[in-house]
Enzyme design. Structure first.
Site, PDB file in Angstrom:
ATOM      1  N   ILE A  17       0.827  -1.205   0.000  1.00 45.49           N
ATOM      2  CA  ILE A  17       0.000   0.000   0.000  1.00 45.49           C
ATOM      3  C   ILE A  17       0.861   1.254   0.000  1.00 45.49           C
ATOM      4  O   ILE A  17       0.574   2.226  -0.715  1.00 45.49           O
ATOM      5  CB  ILE A  17      -0.951  -0.016   1.215  1.00 45.49           C
ATOM      6  CG1 ILE A  17      -2.017  -1.100   1.033  1.00 45.49           C
ATOM      7  CG2 ILE A  17      -1.603   1.344   1.412  1.00 45.49           C
ATOM      8  CD1 ILE A  17      -2.890  -1.336   2.249  1.00 45.49           C
ATOM      9  N   GLY A  18       1.938   1.261   0.789  1.00 44.56           N
ATOM     10  CA  GLY A  18       2.805   2.440   0.831  1.00 44.56           C
ATOM     11  C   GLY A  18       3.395   2.762  -0.519  1.00 44.56           C
ATOM     12  O   GLY A  18       3.418   3.923  -0.948  1.00 44.56           O
ATOM     13  N   LYS A  37      12.684   0.120   6.264  1.00 47.72           N
ATOM     14  CA  LYS A  37      13.872  -0.612   6.690  1.00 47.72           C
ATOM     15  C   LYS A  37      14.515  -1.454   5.604  1.00 47.72           C
ATOM     16  O   LYS A  37      15.715  -1.705   5.620  1.00 47.72           O
ATOM     17  CB  LYS A  37      13.513  -1.535   7.875  1.00 47.72           C
ATOM     18  CG  LYS A  37      13.486  -0.834   9.215  1.00 47.72           C
ATOM     19  CD  LYS A  37      13.357  -1.829  10.344  1.00 47.72           C
ATOM     20  CE  LYS A  37      14.549  -2.775  10.419  1.00 47.72           C
ATOM     21  NZ  LYS A  37      15.773  -2.077  10.838  1.00 47.72           N
ATOM     22  N   ASP A  69      14.308   2.853  10.750  1.00 52.02           N
ATOM     23  CA  ASP A  69      13.512   2.074  11.685  1.00 52.02           C
ATOM     24  C   ASP A  69      12.577   3.048  12.397  1.00 52.02           C
ATOM     25  O   ASP A  69      13.022   3.927  13.136  1.00 52.02           O
ATOM     26  CB  ASP A  69      14.431   1.377  12.688  1.00 52.02           C
ATOM     27  CG  ASP A  69      13.681   0.459  13.649  1.00 52.02           C
ATOM     28  OD1 ASP A  69      12.454   0.648  13.802  1.00 52.02           O
ATOM     29  OD2 ASP A  69      14.310  -0.427  14.236  1.00 52.02           O
ATOM     30  N   TYR A 163      -2.787  -6.328  19.300  1.00 49.90           N
ATOM     31  CA  TYR A 163      -2.774  -5.711  17.971  1.00 49.90           C
ATOM     32  C   TYR A 163      -3.829  -4.612  17.877  1.00 49.90           C
ATOM     33  O   TYR A 163      -3.560  -3.510  17.382  1.00 49.90           O
ATOM     34  CB  TYR A 163      -3.016  -6.769  16.905  1.00 49.90           C
ATOM     35  CG  TYR A 163      -3.183  -6.206  15.514  1.00 49.90           C
ATOM     36  CD1 TYR A 163      -2.129  -5.561  14.872  1.00 49.90           C
ATOM     37  CD2 TYR A 163      -4.399  -6.312  14.835  1.00 49.90           C
ATOM     38  CE1 TYR A 163      -2.275  -5.037  13.594  1.00 49.90           C
ATOM     39  CE2 TYR A 163      -4.558  -5.797  13.558  1.00 49.90           C
ATOM     40  CZ  TYR A 163      -3.503  -5.158  12.940  1.00 49.90           C
ATOM     41  OH  TYR A 163      -3.654  -4.640  11.673  1.00 49.90           O
TER      42      TYR A 163
END
Length: 599
Positions: A17-18, A37, A69, A163
């Site tokens: 998606i990014g 990363k 990170d 989560y």
């Protein structure tokens, strides 16, 4: 709508998606910072910050790859500093990086709890905190968090509390920051997919190929994000958007193009509606052995996912099937419908009419107009039902421009104060944005002009796509007669449709031209004798437009506008990309069937 030269800082943009969001922006000529990363590809996680940068450049954008990170504050600060050093600022922050482990409390190790909190909630807070000084300088700053709406149904919390807490932490950042940064005009929104999305997490962990077939492509999220980024940051904020709802409201009528398999039943995403009776069984995974000194996994670009029933043990059955569940047809409301006092707004058969109702004051644009007009254009643009808009006025005049009573307050301002000058600048840019929204609306806008069209009214007319007039119409750049310069668009837009020399003469002298001359120089494209005939002709043209392919019309307008600011080659490239996105064989065949044979 365009993101040309906008600077996007996207976490986790090396894939999925990014990367899709980055590529969508790159096609406009955006500048993208890839903060992730992964510097070395592997079989299960294809793509690195460097391959993403090459794809972004190939798509027409600029790219800066920064290995980062998102848990490390110094690395985030360094990445933001590098972005500002390279591109001069930051306009948009996309918090896309994420960590996932779908286990109950008993089976969630604290280092995994800390990992999800750090990558999800903490990283959002920290990234925005350090980007904030640069977002404040942007003309239309946006923060977009890839996080769900806050659904407090206990059955969404019970199976994977750790989560859910981390993702809801992101969403609480959206809610809180939207309110905190409203005065700074920084939009903060969340975006979440309606269905599963074909990403590495789905392919490797959450059901494999069977889940992929029941998923949509990442591009649906990217297209929704693109729409959000192009909305005014002072009004489009604090929302929990769903990708399909955004696109449907923006006029997209065919979502099947986003499906991996258009014939498959789509798999709903988490946190939307009632939870399923059982969660999908997934492949268990061994946590990465690459450890940071703190004991958490350093590979935050990889997604770790294990699903267990509440109170049960984790499942390692790689062959367990996911049973697709039909996606609900109802979608959240994206934009509310306000009431208006300065004009009447109506939509019938996909044609909207906006009629000024201040006839006693020649439809002068007072404070109510400036507060309500941007909301009305946003409503029509977001609603999805409008395919053309006609603007005209009640009474004898289109509009005499800004209500002169507004100038009394300005005349009393102490402009020796920097703070006061800043406030005045904000007022002017807000007014400019109101008319620019007409130009950027995803549908053609027709101005039906009768009587006076002076000052700001001419600025508005110049922002419209088509202008008709009748024999009583009179046009003037009136501002010079008040000792000020035109500042809402006439000086920039009128030379594109009529002789520049005439625009200069009107701007310098305040002279008026009638409808016939306006027609002869190209300011208006049709002239009518009576007002009724004028309005009727404008509505007929609007209906003809509304009956055409909505996607083709919207894309044509976008291409025309893009061509005004770019060379022919760039505009042609955009047009080719748009055509690939909107072309629909079914619509072509239907249109051909309606055509009469040439005689």
């Amino acid at each position: 709508m365009t993101l040309k030269n906008k600077v996007l800082f996207i976490t986790g943009a090396s894939r999925g998606i990014g990367l899709a969001i980055a590529l969508k922006a790159a096609r406009d000529g955006a500048r993208v910072v890839i903060a992730a990363k992964t510097a070395t590809a592997n079989d299960k996680l294809p793509g690195t910050i460097f391959t993403a940068a090459e794809e972004i450049k190939a798509a027409g954008g600029e790219a800066l790859a920064v290995q980062c990170d998102v848990r490390d504050e110094e690395q985030i600060k360094a990445a933001i500093a590098k972005a500002v050093e390279t591109f001069g600022g930051i306009d948009i922050v996309v918090n896309n990086a994420g960590a996932i482990q779908l286990t109950g409390t008993e089976h969630t190790e604290m280092k995994r709890f800390d990992l999800m909190q750090a990558v999800n909630a903490r990283a959002v807070y920290m990234t925005v905190k350090h980007a904030l000084p640069y977002l404040k300088k942007s003309a239309n700053a946006h923060v977009l968090n890839l996080s769900p709406p806050l659904n407090l149904d206990p059955d969404w919390l019970a199976p994977h509390l750790a989560y859910t807490l981390s993702k809801y932490g992101m969403s609480l950042c959206t809610m809180g920051m939207a309110a905190e940064f409203k005065k700074a005009r920084i939009a903060v929104n969340s975006l979440w997919p309606e269905t599963a999305i074909d990403t590495s997490a789905i392919r490797n962990l959450l059901g494999g190929q069977e889940s992929v077939q029941a998923s949509r492509k990442p591009e649906i999220v990217a297209d929704a994000a693109y729409w959000i980024f192009n909305q005014p940051s002072d009004t489009c904020t604090g929302n929990f958007f769903i990708d399909s709802a955004v696109l449907t409201a923006a006029g997209e009528t065919d979502l099947t193009k986003y499906a991996i398999d258009p014939t498959a039943t789509l798999l709903p995403d988490f946190f939307l509606g009632k939870p399923p009776k059982s969660l999908p069984a997934v492949r268990a995974t061994t946590p990465t052995t690459d450890q940071t000194p703190g004991g958490s996994s350093a590979s935050t670009s990889a997604v770790t996912a294990v699903v267990t029933p509440a109170g049960g043990s984790s499942t390692a059955a790689a062959t367990d099937a996911i049973t697709p569940v039909a996606v609900p047809t109802t979608t959240p409301t994206v934009v509310s419908t306000p009431a208006y006092t300065a004009f009447k707004l109506d939509v019938s058969n996909h044609v909207a009419t906006l009629v000024f109702t201040n006839a006693k004051r020649s439809n002068a644009m007072g404070p109510a107009f400036w507060a309500e007009f941007p909301k009305a254009i946003k409503q029509l643009s977001s609603g999805g039902d409008t395919r053309a808009l006609v603007i005209y006025g009640e009474g004898d005049h289109f509009s005499a421009g800004i209500d002169l009573s507004m100038f009394g307050g300005i005349a009393r301002l102490d402009l020796t104060s920097a703070e006061t000058r800043a406030k005045l600048l904000q007022i002017i840019t807000d007014m400019q944005d109101a008319f620019t929204a007409v130009e950027r609306a995803p549908f053609p806008v027709i101005a039906a002009i009768h009587g006076a069209c002076l000052g700001a009214a001419l600025d508005l007319a110049a922002a419209c796509d088509v202008r008709y007039a009748n024999s009583t119409a009179t046009f003037a750049i009136e501002e010079i007669n008040l000792g000020i310069m035109p500042d809402l668009g006439s000086l920039q837009r009128l030379p594109l449709v009529m002789p520049a020399g005439l625009v200069r003469e009107m701007a310098f002298t305040g002279m008026r031209i009638d409808g016939q001359r306006a027609h002869s120089v190209g300011l208006v494209t049709a002239i009518h004798t009576l007002k009724d005939d004028l309005v009727k002709a404008a509505l007929q043209t609007a209906q003809v437009i509304a009956d055409k392919s909505q996607k083709a019309v919207a894309s044509s307008k976008k291409s025309l506008n893009y061509g005004l600011d770019h060379g022919v080659e760039e505009a042609l490239r955009l047009t080719a990309n748009l055509q690939v996105e909107v072309i629909d064989p079914a619509e072509i065949m239907g249109a051909m069937a309606k055509r009469k044979p040439a005689k």
